[in-house]
Scaffold this motif. Sequence first.
Motif, PDB file in Angstrom:
ATOM      1  N   ILE A  21       0.861  -1.167  -0.132  1.00  0.00           N
ATOM      2  CA  ILE A  21      -0.273  -0.158   0.189  1.00  0.00           C
ATOM      3  C   ILE A  21       0.750   0.995   0.138  1.00  0.00           C
ATOM      4  CG2 ILE A  21      -0.594   0.549   2.575  1.00  0.00           C
ATOM      5  CD1 ILE A  21      -3.236   1.130   1.928  1.00  0.00           C
ATOM      6  N   HIS A  22       2.074   1.177   0.141  1.00  0.00           N
ATOM      7  CA  HIS A  22       3.024   2.261   0.372  1.00  0.00           C
ATOM      8  C   HIS A  22       3.800   2.091  -0.636  1.00  0.00           C
ATOM      9  CE1 HIS A  22       1.758   2.807   5.209  1.00  0.00           C
ATOM     10  NE2 HIS A  22       2.355   3.171   4.577  1.00  0.00           N
ATOM     11  N   ASN A  23       3.558   1.252  -1.888  1.00  0.00           N
ATOM     12  CA  ASN A  23       4.788   0.958  -2.832  1.00  0.00           C
ATOM     13  C   ASN A  23       3.593   1.824  -3.513  1.00  0.00           C
ATOM     14  OD1 ASN A  23       6.386  -1.529  -2.325  1.00  0.00           O
ATOM     15  ND2 ASN A  23       6.874   0.147  -2.407  1.00  0.00           N
ATOM     16  N   ASN A  24       2.229   1.667  -3.520  1.00  0.00           N
ATOM     17  CA  ASN A  24       1.296   2.596  -4.082  1.00  0.00           C
ATOM     18  C   ASN A  24      -0.061   2.963  -3.702  1.00  0.00           C
ATOM     19  OD1 ASN A  24       1.932   1.243  -7.256  1.00  0.00           O
ATOM     20  ND2 ASN A  24       2.001  -0.111  -5.679  1.00  0.00           N
ATOM     21  N   PRO A  25       0.306   4.090  -2.705  1.00  0.00           N
ATOM     22  CA  PRO A  25      -0.272   5.054  -1.843  1.00  0.00           C
ATOM     23  C   PRO A  25      -1.338   5.951  -2.348  1.00  0.00           C
ATOM     24  CG  PRO A  25       1.571   6.109  -2.252  1.00  0.00           C
ATOM     25  CD  PRO A  25       1.242   5.026  -3.310  1.00  0.00           C
ATOM     26  N   TRP A  26      -2.674   5.590  -1.606  1.00  0.00           N
ATOM     27  CA  TRP A  26      -3.794   6.367  -3.134  1.00  0.00           C
ATOM     28  C   TRP A  26      -3.319   7.810  -3.145  1.00  0.00           C
ATOM     29  CZ3 TRP A  26      -7.078   4.934   2.371  1.00  0.00           C
ATOM     30  CH2 TRP A  26      -7.409   3.445   2.053  1.00  0.00           C
ATOM     31  N   ARG A  27      -3.771   8.324  -3.773  1.00  0.00           N
ATOM     32  CA  ARG A  27      -3.353  10.266  -4.438  1.00  0.00           C
ATOM     33  C   ARG A  27      -3.976  10.910  -3.275  1.00  0.00           C
ATOM     34  NH1 ARG A  27       0.875  12.571  -7.138  1.00  0.00           N
ATOM     35  NH2 ARG A  27      -0.568  15.026  -7.383  1.00  0.00           N
ATOM     36  N   GLU A  28      -5.456  10.432  -3.014  1.00  0.00           N
ATOM     37  CA  GLU A  28      -6.084  11.803  -1.635  1.00  0.00           C
ATOM     38  C   GLU A  28      -4.670  11.668  -1.114  1.00  0.00           C
ATOM     39  OE1 GLU A  28      -8.960   9.890  -5.127  1.00  0.00           O
ATOM     40  OE2 GLU A  28      -7.316   8.743  -3.431  1.00  0.00           O
ATOM     41  N   MET A  29      -4.845  10.191  -0.110  1.00  0.00           N
ATOM     42  CA  MET A  29      -3.910  10.217   0.746  1.00  0.00           C
ATOM     43  C   MET A  29      -2.878  11.518   1.076  1.00  0.00           C
ATOM     44  SD  MET A  29      -3.811   9.512   3.724  1.00  0.00           S
ATOM     45  CE  MET A  29      -2.538   9.644   5.672  1.00  0.00           C
ATOM     46  N   LEU A  30      -2.144  11.204   0.062  1.00  0.00           N
ATOM     47  CA  LEU A  30      -0.792  11.478  -0.219  1.00  0.00           C
ATOM     48  C   LEU A  30      -1.013  13.283  -0.297  1.00  0.00           C
ATOM     49  CD1 LEU A  30       0.371   9.928  -3.767  1.00  0.00           C
ATOM     50  CD2 LEU A  30       1.364   9.713  -1.094  1.00  0.00           C
ATOM     51  N   GLU A  31      -1.772  13.774  -0.752  1.00  0.00           N
ATOM     52  CA  GLU A  31      -2.544  15.076  -0.657  1.00  0.00           C
ATOM     53  C   GLU A  31      -2.937  15.923   0.216  1.00  0.00           C
ATOM     54  OE1 GLU A  31      -5.618  15.558  -3.902  1.00  0.00           O
ATOM     55  OE2 GLU A  31      -4.151  14.911  -5.830  1.00  0.00           O
ATOM     56  N   ALA A  32      -3.493  14.376   0.990  1.00  0.00           N
ATOM     57  CA  ALA A  32      -4.064  15.382   2.386  1.00  0.00           C
ATOM     58  C   ALA A  32      -2.687  15.253   2.946  1.00  0.00           C
ATOM     59  CB  ALA A  32      -4.872  14.215   3.100  1.00  0.00           C
ATOM     60  N   ILE A  33      -1.618  14.299   2.844  1.00  0.00           N
ATOM     61  CA  ILE A  33      -0.612  14.852   4.166  1.00  0.00           C
ATOM     62  C   ILE A  33       0.329  16.184   3.447  1.00  0.00           C
ATOM     63  CG2 ILE A  33       1.848  13.753   4.354  1.00  0.00           C
ATOM     64  CD1 ILE A  33       0.641  10.551   3.714  1.00  0.00           C
ATOM     65  N   ARG A  34      -0.015  15.909   2.736  1.00  0.00           N
ATOM     66  CA  ARG A  34       1.289  17.438   2.345  1.00  0.00           C
ATOM     67  C   ARG A  34      -0.390  18.680   2.521  1.00  0.00           C
ATOM     68  NH1 ARG A  34       0.294  18.358  -3.668  1.00  0.00           N
ATOM     69  NH2 ARG A  34      -2.261  19.165  -2.313  1.00  0.00           N
ATOM     70  N   ASP A  35      -1.246  18.591   2.441  1.00  0.00           N
ATOM     71  CA  ASP A  35      -2.183  19.505   2.912  1.00  0.00           C
ATOM     72  C   ASP A  35      -2.270  19.472   4.474  1.00  0.00           C
ATOM     73  OD1 ASP A  35      -2.742  19.714   0.858  1.00  0.00           O
ATOM     74  OD2 ASP A  35      -4.359  19.374   0.163  1.00  0.00           O
ATOM     75  N   ALA A  36      -1.899  18.946   5.412  1.00  0.00           N
ATOM     76  CA  ALA A  36      -1.817  19.353   6.791  1.00  0.00           C
ATOM     77  C   ALA A  36      -0.780  19.785   7.104  1.00  0.00           C
ATOM     78  CB  ALA A  36      -1.631  17.305   7.488  1.00  0.00           C
ATOM     79  N   GLY A  37       0.431  19.492   6.063  1.00  0.00           N
ATOM     80  CA  GLY A  37       1.935  21.195   6.701  1.00  0.00           C
ATOM     81  C   GLY A  37       2.414  19.915   6.787  1.00  0.00           C
ATOM     82  N   TYR A  38       3.040  18.915   6.297  1.00  0.00           N
ATOM     83  CA  TYR A  38       3.946  18.273   6.706  1.00  0.00           C
ATOM     84  C   TYR A  38       4.731  18.020   5.049  1.00  0.00           C
ATOM     85  CZ  TYR A  38       2.520  14.779   9.826  1.00  0.00           C
ATOM     86  OH  TYR A  38       1.926  14.246  11.117  1.00  0.00           O
ATOM     87  N   THR A  39       6.079  18.548   4.902  1.00  0.00           N
ATOM     88  CA  THR A  39       6.751  18.922   3.829  1.00  0.00           C
ATOM     89  C   THR A  39       7.314  17.815   3.353  1.00  0.00           C
ATOM     90  OG1 THR A  39       8.166  19.514   5.441  1.00  0.00           O
ATOM     91  CG2 THR A  39       6.884  21.766   4.368  1.00  0.00           C
ATOM     92  N   ASN A  40       7.752  17.452   4.276  1.00  0.00           N
ATOM     93  CA  ASN A  40       8.362  15.924   3.582  1.00  0.00           C
ATOM     94  C   ASN A  40       7.750  14.826   4.498  1.00  0.00           C
ATOM     95  OD1 ASN A  40       9.968  13.845   1.843  1.00  0.00           O
ATOM     96  ND2 ASN A  40      12.178  14.369   2.730  1.00  0.00           N
ATOM     97  N   GLU A  41       7.373  12.712   3.657  1.00  0.00           N
ATOM     98  CA  GLU A  41       7.982  12.131   4.722  1.00  0.00           C
ATOM     99  C   GLU A  41       8.305  11.093   3.827  1.00  0.00           C
ATOM    100  OE1 GLU A  41       3.917   9.165   6.707  1.00  0.00           O
ATOM    101  OE2 GLU A  41       3.680  11.046   6.410  1.00  0.00           O
ATOM    102  N   ALA A  42       8.979  10.074   4.413  1.00  0.00           N
ATOM    103  CA  ALA A  42      10.101   8.784   3.927  1.00  0.00           C
ATOM    104  C   ALA A  42       9.822   7.944   5.059  1.00  0.00           C
ATOM    105  CB  ALA A  42      11.056   9.360   3.605  1.00  0.00           C
TER     106      ALA A  42
END
Length: 110
Positions: A21-42
């Motif tokens: 699921i992390h190799n193929n994450p949901w696009r909406e989740m990626l956007e939510a992470i960014r919109d929440a204020g995170y500038t990077n996540e690995a």
Amino acid sequence: MRKYLCVIEIKPECRDEYIGIHNNPWREMLEAIRDAGYTNEALFYYKDQSIIYLECPDDTTHEECDARLRATDICKKWDVTVCPWFAAEPVMCEKIFDLNQQLEGELRAD
């Protein structure tokens, strides 16, 4: 920038699903992470441990970003899917070294 590290123990039998699921994450989740204020996540995976590196702007804490993220419907759906794969609660790690901060003469807890 504030830097954080979280470790989550993953049930061994759920390894492939978790990595998948992390190799193929949901696009909406990626956007939510960014919109929440995170500038990077690995994420890194080692011996049934998911090691999560997070960055936030200097004026924002992980707790603030996490609260905004957890309030989204997509994150609630993600958690219903992923959290059953956890063998233990996530643990935030204590930062004990930061090259750039220590070269500047001060280690900040972030």
